[in-house]
Design an enzyme around this catalytic site. Sequence first.
Site, short mmCIF file in Angstrom:
data_model
loop_
_atom_site.label_atom_id
_atom_site.label_comp_id
_atom_site.label_asym_id
_atom_site.label_seq_id
_atom_site.Cartn_x
_atom_site.Cartn_y
_atom_site.Cartn_z
N ASP A 164 -20.46 0.32 -55.12
CA ASP A 164 -20.07 -0.70 -56.11
C ASP A 164 -20.10 -2.13 -55.54
O ASP A 164 -20.69 -3.02 -56.13
CB ASP A 164 -18.67 -0.41 -56.65
CG ASP A 164 -18.64 0.81 -57.57
OD1 ASP A 164 -19.66 1.51 -57.64
OD2 ASP A 164 -17.60 1.06 -58.21
N LYS A 241 -26.39 -4.41 -56.62
CA LYS A 241 -26.37 -3.15 -57.36
C LYS A 241 -26.77 -3.45 -58.80
O LYS A 241 -26.08 -4.22 -59.48
CB LYS A 241 -24.98 -2.49 -57.30
CG LYS A 241 -24.98 -1.10 -57.91
CD LYS A 241 -23.67 -0.34 -57.73
CE LYS A 241 -23.76 1.04 -58.36
NZ LYS A 241 -22.55 1.83 -58.29
#
Length: 424
Positions: A164, A241
């Site tokens: 994350d 990401k």
Amino acid sequence: MEIESNFGNLVEVEMGKEIYEGILLPSPDSGTFLLKLENGYNIGFNKKEVLKIKVIKKINEKTKEFSPPFSKDKKNVAMIITGGTIAARLNPEKGGVDWLTTPSTLFRFYPELFEKVNIKKIEVPFMKASEDMDYKDWQKIAKVSSQLLNDPEIEGVVITHGTDFLHYTSSALSFFLRNLNKPVVLTYSQRSVDRGSSDANLNLVCSAFAATSDIAQVMLVGHATTNDDFCFAMPGTKVRKMHSSKRDAFKIVNSLPIAKVFPEKIEKLSEYNLRNKNKVILDSKFEEKVALVKVYPGQNPNILDYYYKEGYKGIVLELSGLGHAPTERARMGWTKKLTEVQKKGLIVCAAPQTIYGRLDPLVYSNGRELLETGIIYLEDMLAETAYVKLGWVLGHKEWSTSRDKVADKMLENFAGEINKRLVD
Ligand code: ASP
């Protein structure tokens, strides 16, 4: 079949004509059970309606003792394990994914890792999800990394990490590890190792290989595509990401891959810093009172007062397009407030909300007005990288006392965070 004693095992459940495969899990209702499917979702079954359950793989098969093999012919790398999915597996009791508790539990899932390298040293500073990390964790990882990098027996460092917030850590290490001498490779997995589709193995094997290369940079090594064939080595300050679940979740933004990394070969794709004999200097000072704020239509500029009153020293604003926020022509204009807070000493930087491309406040009059207020426009720097860099720059007393010095440092290219060659 006895259902309870098979919790955690991979099973096939037969329901009429349908057959489902997944990990058998307990359910809060004793008349039912759950199956965790390959795609991560759980489905519930009524015990009475199930025709047959067949065990495909017992979860306990892999829990025999494991000690990492060692060979004089292989290069030595060090590993820092920090948590995340790559160091986790399904907890059948809870139905969610939990951390593995020791390095040896982790390694017995990844025997291929030892085919190319010796894992000479293993450090576990903490085990957590990356969303639970902050700059203090980056400082711990950087400290351990610097010690390992200055150990002549170690060729490079592999850091396993949650996905994350991985790109924040990769940026932090890019700034914190000055005079870098060897590869620092961060890697991850999107799916835990007990799932058939886990991306962990390829990422780990390629990372270990990259850690023995001549690339002396902080890089992220992970799936280049959704296939299980090769990885990209991506620059630590230019990566983000970009997908919540795909294996090739990380994309390079405004830059190029450093290399294609296969389990047995590396194809270099762009320029990089070469392995050298430097001694790494740990420079991990960080100003905690820094924020990252996304500007949106109709947003009230008084949010800036909040940060000022709370003692914040700097803010990165994610501005729209070429670098815009609502001006005084908007119902709630930002220009006056921006001038006011910057006069009081708050440092305001701008990064592109568009993610791709470079800011240019000179194209529109709105941009020029905003530039006049004193905002430091950070060219093509990713907002997350900019946030980390601002904390790092303001952490240095010798720079933070002068606004001009801060602007100079924010626009100095320390770790490839600004790409001057970006053309469109
Ligand atoms: N939430 C997890 C983390 O960032 C997800 C992962 O590891 O991929 O640690």
